[in-house]
Design a protein around this motif. Structure first.
Motif, PDB file in Angstrom:
ATOM      1  N   THR A   6       9.518  -5.310  -9.223  1.00 12.89           N
ATOM      2  CA  THR A   6       9.922  -4.057 -10.235  1.00 12.89           C
ATOM      3  C   THR A   6      11.212  -3.737 -10.733  1.00 12.89           C
ATOM      4  O   THR A   6      11.377  -3.337 -11.413  1.00 12.89           O
ATOM      5  CB  THR A   6       8.782  -3.142  -8.481  1.00 12.89           C
ATOM      6  OG1 THR A   6       7.756  -2.795  -8.775  1.00 12.89           O
ATOM      7  CG2 THR A   6      10.032  -1.872  -9.552  1.00 12.89           C
ATOM      8  N   GLN A  22      15.247   4.928  -8.416  1.00 15.83           N
ATOM      9  CA  GLN A  22      13.948   5.963  -8.084  1.00 15.83           C
ATOM     10  C   GLN A  22      13.435   7.223  -8.689  1.00 15.83           C
ATOM     11  O   GLN A  22      11.994   7.004  -8.302  1.00 15.83           O
ATOM     12  CB  GLN A  22      15.117   5.916  -6.648  1.00 15.83           C
ATOM     13  CG  GLN A  22      14.420   7.335  -5.857  1.00 15.83           C
ATOM     14  CD  GLN A  22      13.761   6.544  -4.610  1.00 15.83           C
ATOM     15  OE1 GLN A  22      14.672   6.684  -3.876  1.00 15.83           O
ATOM     16  NE2 GLN A  22      11.718   6.826  -5.247  1.00 15.83           N
ATOM     17  N   ILE A  25      10.868   4.658 -10.889  1.00 17.26           N
ATOM     18  CA  ILE A  25       9.347   3.913  -9.910  1.00 17.26           C
ATOM     19  C   ILE A  25       8.682   5.513  -9.587  1.00 17.26           C
ATOM     20  O   ILE A  25       7.218   5.653  -9.412  1.00 17.26           O
ATOM     21  CB  ILE A  25      10.159   4.076  -8.544  1.00 17.26           C
ATOM     22  CG1 ILE A  25      10.616   2.301  -8.595  1.00 17.26           C
ATOM     23  CG2 ILE A  25       8.804   3.576  -7.642  1.00 17.26           C
ATOM     24  CD1 ILE A  25      11.260   1.553  -7.396  1.00 17.26           C
ATOM     25  N   ASP A  26       9.610   6.953  -9.020  1.00 18.02           N
ATOM     26  CA  ASP A  26       8.490   8.068  -8.761  1.00 18.02           C
ATOM     27  C   ASP A  26       8.199   8.406 -10.232  1.00 18.02           C
ATOM     28  O   ASP A  26       6.863   9.301  -9.945  1.00 18.02           O
ATOM     29  CB  ASP A  26       9.647   8.884  -8.259  1.00 18.02           C
ATOM     30  CG  ASP A  26      10.135   8.832  -7.004  1.00 18.02           C
ATOM     31  OD1 ASP A  26      10.191   8.032  -6.489  1.00 18.02           O
ATOM     32  OD2 ASP A  26      11.088   9.436  -6.931  1.00 18.02           O
ATOM     33  N   GLN A  30       4.597   4.804  -8.938  1.00 21.53           N
ATOM     34  CA  GLN A  30       5.100   5.560  -7.608  1.00 21.53           C
ATOM     35  C   GLN A  30       3.579   5.762  -7.142  1.00 21.53           C
ATOM     36  O   GLN A  30       3.249   5.325  -6.075  1.00 21.53           O
ATOM     37  CB  GLN A  30       5.538   7.055  -7.563  1.00 21.53           C
ATOM     38  CG  GLN A  30       5.205   7.693  -6.806  1.00 21.53           C
ATOM     39  CD  GLN A  30       4.038   8.697  -7.483  1.00 21.53           C
ATOM     40  OE1 GLN A  30       2.852   9.154  -6.735  1.00 21.53           O
ATOM     41  NE2 GLN A  30       4.371   8.967  -8.687  1.00 21.53           N
ATOM     42  N   HIS A  31       1.908   5.436  -7.809  1.00 25.20           N
ATOM     43  CA  HIS A  31       1.150   5.769  -7.387  1.00 25.20           C
ATOM     44  C   HIS A  31      -0.215   4.001  -7.138  1.00 25.20           C
ATOM     45  O   HIS A  31      -0.824   4.529  -6.539  1.00 25.20           O
ATOM     46  CB  HIS A  31       0.186   6.466  -8.091  1.00 25.20           C
ATOM     47  CG  HIS A  31      -0.332   5.742  -9.947  1.00 25.20           C
ATOM     48  ND1 HIS A  31       0.574   6.580 -10.934  1.00 25.20           N
ATOM     49  CD2 HIS A  31      -0.969   5.537 -10.331  1.00 25.20           C
ATOM     50  CE1 HIS A  31       0.019   5.991 -11.517  1.00 25.20           C
ATOM     51  NE2 HIS A  31      -1.181   5.541 -11.573  1.00 25.20           N
ATOM     52  N   TRP A  33       2.762   1.347  -6.482  1.00 25.73           N
ATOM     53  CA  TRP A  33       3.327   0.658  -5.156  1.00 25.73           C
ATOM     54  C   TRP A  33       4.616   2.117  -5.275  1.00 25.73           C
ATOM     55  O   TRP A  33       5.694   1.793  -5.721  1.00 25.73           O
ATOM     56  CB  TRP A  33       4.637  -0.441  -6.649  1.00 25.73           C
ATOM     57  CG  TRP A  33       5.133  -1.423  -5.209  1.00 25.73           C
ATOM     58  CD1 TRP A  33       6.169  -1.468  -4.491  1.00 25.73           C
ATOM     59  CD2 TRP A  33       4.347  -2.408  -4.723  1.00 25.73           C
ATOM     60  NE1 TRP A  33       6.293  -2.506  -3.319  1.00 25.73           N
ATOM     61  CE2 TRP A  33       4.990  -2.876  -3.935  1.00 25.73           C
ATOM     62  CE3 TRP A  33       3.347  -2.727  -4.656  1.00 25.73           C
ATOM     63  CZ2 TRP A  33       4.273  -3.959  -2.295  1.00 25.73           C
ATOM     64  CZ3 TRP A  33       2.667  -3.937  -3.842  1.00 25.73           C
ATOM     65  CH2 TRP A  33       3.434  -4.423  -2.856  1.00 25.73           C
ATOM     66  N   PRO A  34       4.219   2.847  -3.986  1.00 26.85           N
ATOM     67  CA  PRO A  34       5.746   3.693  -3.786  1.00 26.85           C
ATOM     68  C   PRO A  34       7.081   3.001  -3.610  1.00 26.85           C
ATOM     69  O   PRO A  34       6.636   1.762  -3.005  1.00 26.85           O
ATOM     70  CB  PRO A  34       4.857   4.490  -2.647  1.00 26.85           C
ATOM     71  CG  PRO A  34       4.129   3.562  -2.271  1.00 26.85           C
ATOM     72  CD  PRO A  34       3.628   2.658  -3.461  1.00 26.85           C
ATOM     73  N   SER A  35       7.877   3.422  -3.426  1.00 25.67           N
ATOM     74  CA  SER A  35       9.011   2.528  -2.387  1.00 25.67           C
ATOM     75  C   SER A  35      10.471   4.385  -2.298  1.00 25.67           C
ATOM     76  O   SER A  35      10.332   5.056  -3.429  1.00 25.67           O
ATOM     77  CB  SER A  35      10.039   1.652  -3.994  1.00 25.67           C
ATOM     78  OG  SER A  35      10.001   0.973  -3.113  1.00 25.67           O
ATOM     79  N   THR A  36      11.061   3.667  -1.377  1.00 26.38           N
ATOM     80  CA  THR A  36      11.879   4.421  -1.273  1.00 26.38           C
ATOM     81  C   THR A  36      12.813   4.351  -1.611  1.00 26.38           C
ATOM     82  O   THR A  36      13.380   2.777  -1.232  1.00 26.38           O
ATOM     83  CB  THR A  36      11.924   4.619   0.753  1.00 26.38           C
ATOM     84  OG1 THR A  36      12.263   3.707   1.331  1.00 26.38           O
ATOM     85  CG2 THR A  36      10.719   5.318   1.358  1.00 26.38           C
TER      86      THR A  36
ATOM     87  N   ARG B  93      -1.368   0.235  -3.103  1.00 26.56           N
ATOM     88  CA  ARG B  93      -0.405  -0.826  -2.886  1.00 26.56           C
ATOM     89  C   ARG B  93      -1.105  -1.736  -3.785  1.00 26.56           C
ATOM     90  O   ARG B  93      -2.194  -2.060  -3.911  1.00 26.56           O
ATOM     91  CB  ARG B  93       0.401  -1.465  -2.299  1.00 26.56           C
ATOM     92  CG  ARG B  93       1.276  -0.438  -1.530  1.00 26.56           C
ATOM     93  CD  ARG B  93       1.879  -1.790  -0.483  1.00 26.56           C
ATOM     94  NE  ARG B  93       2.880   0.084  -0.255  1.00 26.56           N
ATOM     95  CZ  ARG B  93       4.153   0.317  -0.315  1.00 26.56           C
ATOM     96  NH1 ARG B  93       4.465  -0.583  -1.853  1.00 26.56           N
ATOM     97  NH2 ARG B  93       5.463   0.998   0.122  1.00 26.56           N
TER      98      ARG B  93
END
Lengths: 182, 182
Positions: A6, A22, A25-26, A30-31, A33-36, B93
DNA sequence: GGACCCATGTAAATAGTTACATGATTGC
DNA sequence: GCAATCATGTAACTATTTACATGGGTCC
């Protein structure tokens, strides 16, 4: 790990900081492959160690300094390699089905209310994917091919969610009939 | 972690060893909650530490000794509590969608072949769920309620897989048209 | 002699989440 | 004064996979 690819994918479009990634991705994947934040920063270090990206510190006077990452030649190669590779679908997991599986001794009314709760959550997700906000992202694609791909991805979510909701409603109906008979 | 509750669920029916549990899982919920042997043994120890199950060594002369675990009263309570609880659906995911998302610069023929590969894997899973082997498991249910639940669970897999396959075929068709125009 | 069943475990790697920790600037 | 944005990171925990490790009995 898809997060690595990603990040390579986003950096292929333009150099970015962890913070930028970030946000990207958001706003996009995000829907599915979400990530923090903490995971992003850790992964950036790993990728830098593997020489797939390289970071450069930019000194800013009005804002905090930042570290901008750029894709290396090796990184681009790895990205194209991964994009062309047939992926194996990982095993499907659903804790909700596990719960349902062991619910045989439970009062059917509780099972129904769990199913309804499940369906309501699916409906919320569907509402989001059908919202203008999500739909407008398709327009962000530049080329015709890009738009076609974005369209296909959104449709994937909508299509699957609708079918999961259908299943839930059908199952609720079946259990209601079951109660009335017994 | 669903494996903990999976184990409680199986032990609720009858005391079992780690080895038995592995077989039970492989025979029933493996297609929506797969698990490995090493994880089962580790989780059994954790559950024993939490006093939700208790293990007893059975000495056998012809076979290796085994440790049979039984659900405790606290374990049964925890199981019923979890079964009645509304679960939050974890984020979805799909590495395949991530791949697709970044494929905008790829040759469309590669994208199509990745989609076809994806669809073929889904079809194999569907074929299994529709096989006699999977269908016959519904008959394993003792009560009418149990049979209804097993039926619903199998239908979930079939329903969703069919809709994913539909989406894949539709998307492949769309990309083919796209190639012809350009 | 080899494969398969019974039976148990440890170790290491991989992936992801949640919480903690800091600090400047901008806009209301 | 407070919230939001910009910006970076560490630490601890949870969950899962893969590989390693052992060893007797049965069946072909």
């Amino acid at each position: 790990m898809s997060l690595k690819h990603t990040i390579l994918g986003f950096l292929n479009a333009a150099p970015k900081t962890g913070y930028d990634l970030q946000k990207s991705i958001d706003l996009s994947i995000q829907h599915f492959w979400p990530s923090t934040q903490s995971q992003i920063y850790r992964t950036l270090k790993e990728l830098e160690g593997e020489k797939l990206i390289s970071g450069e510190i930019h000194i800013q006077s009005e804002k905090p300094n930042k570290k901008v990452y750029t894709l290396t030649a090796a990184g681009q190669e790895e990205l194209v390699r991964w994009l062309s590779e047939p992926l194996v679908i990982p095993p499907h997991r659903s804790q909700f089905l596990v719960q349902l599986f062991f619910s045989r001794h439970l009062d059917p009314s509780i099972i129904i209310s769990n199913l309804e709760n499940h369906r309501n959550q699916l409906e919320k997700r569907l509402a989001f994917l059908e919202s203008d906000e999500a739909q407008s992202r398709i327009e962000l694609g530049r080329s015709a091919q890009e738009k076609a791909i974005y369209q296909i991805i959104i449709e994937n979510g909508i299509h699957i969610l609708k079918s999961e909701i259908e299943w839930a409603n059908h199952s609720i109906g079946r259990l209601y009939k079951f109660i009335q008979k017994n």
